[in-house]
Design an enzyme around this catalytic site. Structure first.
Site, PDB file in Angstrom:
ATOM      1  N   PHE A 380      41.190  10.485 -53.962  1.00 28.79           N
ATOM      2  CA  PHE A 380      40.578  10.386 -52.633  1.00 28.79           C
ATOM      3  C   PHE A 380      39.730  11.614 -52.277  1.00 28.79           C
ATOM      4  CE2 PHE A 380      45.030   8.767 -52.574  1.00 28.79           C
ATOM      5  CZ  PHE A 380      44.713   7.458 -52.883  1.00 28.79           C
ATOM      6  N   CYS A 381      39.050  12.171 -53.271  1.00 27.83           N
ATOM      7  CA  CYS A 381      38.204  13.358 -53.065  1.00 27.83           C
ATOM      8  C   CYS A 381      39.000  14.503 -52.437  1.00 27.83           C
ATOM      9  CB  CYS A 381      36.992  13.025 -52.211  1.00 27.83           C
ATOM     10  SG  CYS A 381      35.861  11.857 -52.990  1.00 27.83           S
ATOM     11  N   ALA A 382      40.249  14.621 -52.855  1.00 26.71           N
ATOM     12  CA  ALA A 382      41.113  15.698 -52.361  1.00 26.71           C
ATOM     13  C   ALA A 382      42.033  16.139 -53.497  1.00 26.71           C
ATOM     14  CB  ALA A 382      41.921  15.231 -51.152  1.00 26.71           C
TER      15      ALA A 382
END
Length: 472
Positions: A380-382
């Site tokens: 999740f782009c994290a």
């Protein structure tokens, strides 16, 4: 605002009826079509029928803005400028000392600020470990980034935040913090964080991409100790997915200095040897702006105000509470973040989990192909945050990095994420739980194979012809 003539009052009880595409049915492995369940709202929300109507109506009057003498240009300019006022009102922004900058998305807005915000030479930037990459990576190119820890549950470690404010006292130029996590749904106390930052002479930048669609945000006046100095968000996460991002900033930040992008609309005067920049925000919006996107955002914000953010929060808390109660009854699930149903009003409807013994990408694929359910899987782009939640070690990270560099993403760690919007229902949650229960019991129908370069799973001998559903 175009499209305001509709007499239908939208509220939290009927908003589902006003979602574009809500009646679409999607193909499944059994050869039939089922109603699509969208639990991917943390990535993007669908739009509302009145928003699309406002867009279509406006396009009959569309023209480029500013300096055009024709009626359509004047009308387009009027509503483009009005959109700034509507955004300002939504966040209680005083436009006498603040400005609203439009761009293509929230990521661009944060990057613009990272290029332009004045920071002392020897300053550092505090960034939490729970950030989306968009509120982490841009700051690394500007100054030394010091990461604030999260606790074992994934919440922001406020004690560590205070320790680092004290440790770097006099050097913290900026605190960059998410309003809410796109992985666990935790809501950060942005006002307390702002007050503490200001007490140590630092300013605060809030990534509100996740928070803005679900909770009211008040920038507060510049003389308030809890004032939010900077805020960015994306229209595509707040029911206006037409390519727009917004930065709210103090006017002084952009009064001096060169814009990060130059060209048409950014200047008052140009010669062969020099240029005089115009005033912000125009000098920060090079080229022809996304006028239609601003119209859509303004219309969406007006509808959300009419529905009421409190009603939205209460409804989504009901969904979150119900989903947690159902998830906890399914054996073999690992949920990341809080599982306390009583805490539903203090978080967003974002729930990430894994099925023990099954790849997250496989679970996501089965939900889609056998249930018509749209979720998201991965990190999740994290990446730093998800690795903390999963307990991925440094040694494991090195092995994974080597595989990824060789185009093998088959073992990339991650989770499955379901995320709610104001239009979702408990019946949709029931649909997902039924499929999830079959996955846990190995009773799903398809045979799936992995595409190693992407890490995605696809059912064997099943092909969808997208042209049967949409054509250009």
């Amino acid at each position: 605002m175009p499209g305001t003539h509709s007499s239908v009052k939208i509220n939290i009880g009927n908003v589902k009826d006003h979602i574009v595409g809500i009646d679409k049915r999607v193909p499944t492995l059994n050869g039939g079509l089922v109603p699509y369940v969208n639990f991917d709202n943390a990535a993007s929300t669908p739009t509302l029928k009145p928003v699309l109507g406002a867009m279509n109506e406006f396009m009959e009057w569309y023209s480029n803005i500013h300096r055009g003498t024709g009626f359509k240009s004047q009308l387009s300019t009027h509503y483009f400028d009005l959109a700034r006022e509507i955004v300002a009102g939504f966040f209680n922004v005083d436009t006498r000392d603040h400005l609203i900058v439009f761009g293509k998305n929230g990521t661009e807005a944060i990057n613009k600020l990272a290029h332009r915000v004045p920071l002392p030479e020897d300053s550092v930037i505090l960034v939490s470990k729970m950030e989306h990459h968009s509120n982490d990576l841009p700051w690394r190119f500007r100054k030394k980034v010091i990461h604030v820890d999260v606790d074992v549950h994934g919440r922001l470690d406020y004690d560590d935040y205070l320790r680092k404010l004290k440790k770097y006292e006099g050097k913290v130029g900026l605190v960059a913090i998410t309003g809410a996590s796109n992985v666990t749904g935790y809501i950060n106390d942005i006002y307390t964080i702002a007050e503490q930052a200001h007490a140590y002479g630092a300013r605060i930048m809030v990534d509100a991409a996740q928070l803005a669609p679900h909770r009211s945000i008040d920038i507060k006046s510049t003389d308030h100790p809890q004032h939010l100095d900077f805020l960015a968000f994306s229209a595509h996460k707040i029911y206006a997915p037409f390519g727009l991002g917004v930065l709210v900033a103090n006017r002084e930040t952009f009064r001096e200095g060169d814009p990060d992008m130059v060209g048409g609309g950014t200047v008052d005067l140009v010669s062969e040897d020099y240029a005089f920049w115009t005033d912000a925000p125009e000098k920060e919006e090079a080229g022809t702006p996304n006028v239609a996107g601003t119209i859509a955002l303004a219309k969406a914000l007006k509808i959300i105000e009419d529905i009421g953010m409190d009603d939205i929060a209460r409804h989504e808390a009901v969904l979150t509470r119900y989903a947690l109660s159902r998830l906890k009854k399914i054996p073999g699930l690992e949920i990341y973040g809080s599982v306390d149903e009583a805490d539903a009003m203090n978080r967003l409807g974002v729930i990430s989990f894994n099925v023990v013994g099954k790849p997250h990408a496989l679970v996501g694929a089965i939900l889609n192909y056998e249930g018509g359910i749209g979720v998201r899987n991965g990190c999740f782009c994290a990446h730093p945050y998800v690795k903390c939640l999963l307990g991925v070690t440094v040694e494991e990270t090195k092995v994974l990095e080597e595989r990824i560099l060789h185009h093998d993403r088959s073992l990339v760690p991650g989770a499955v994420r379901m995320s709610f919007g104001m239009y979702n229902t408990t019946e949709e949650i029931d649909t997902m739980m039924e499929v999830l229960d079959r996955i846990v019991r190995d009773e799903y129908k398809g045979k799936y194979e992995i595409y190693t370069p992407s890490g995605e799973y696809f059912p064997v001998d099943f092909k969808v012809k997208f042209e049967d559903f949409y054509t250009l």
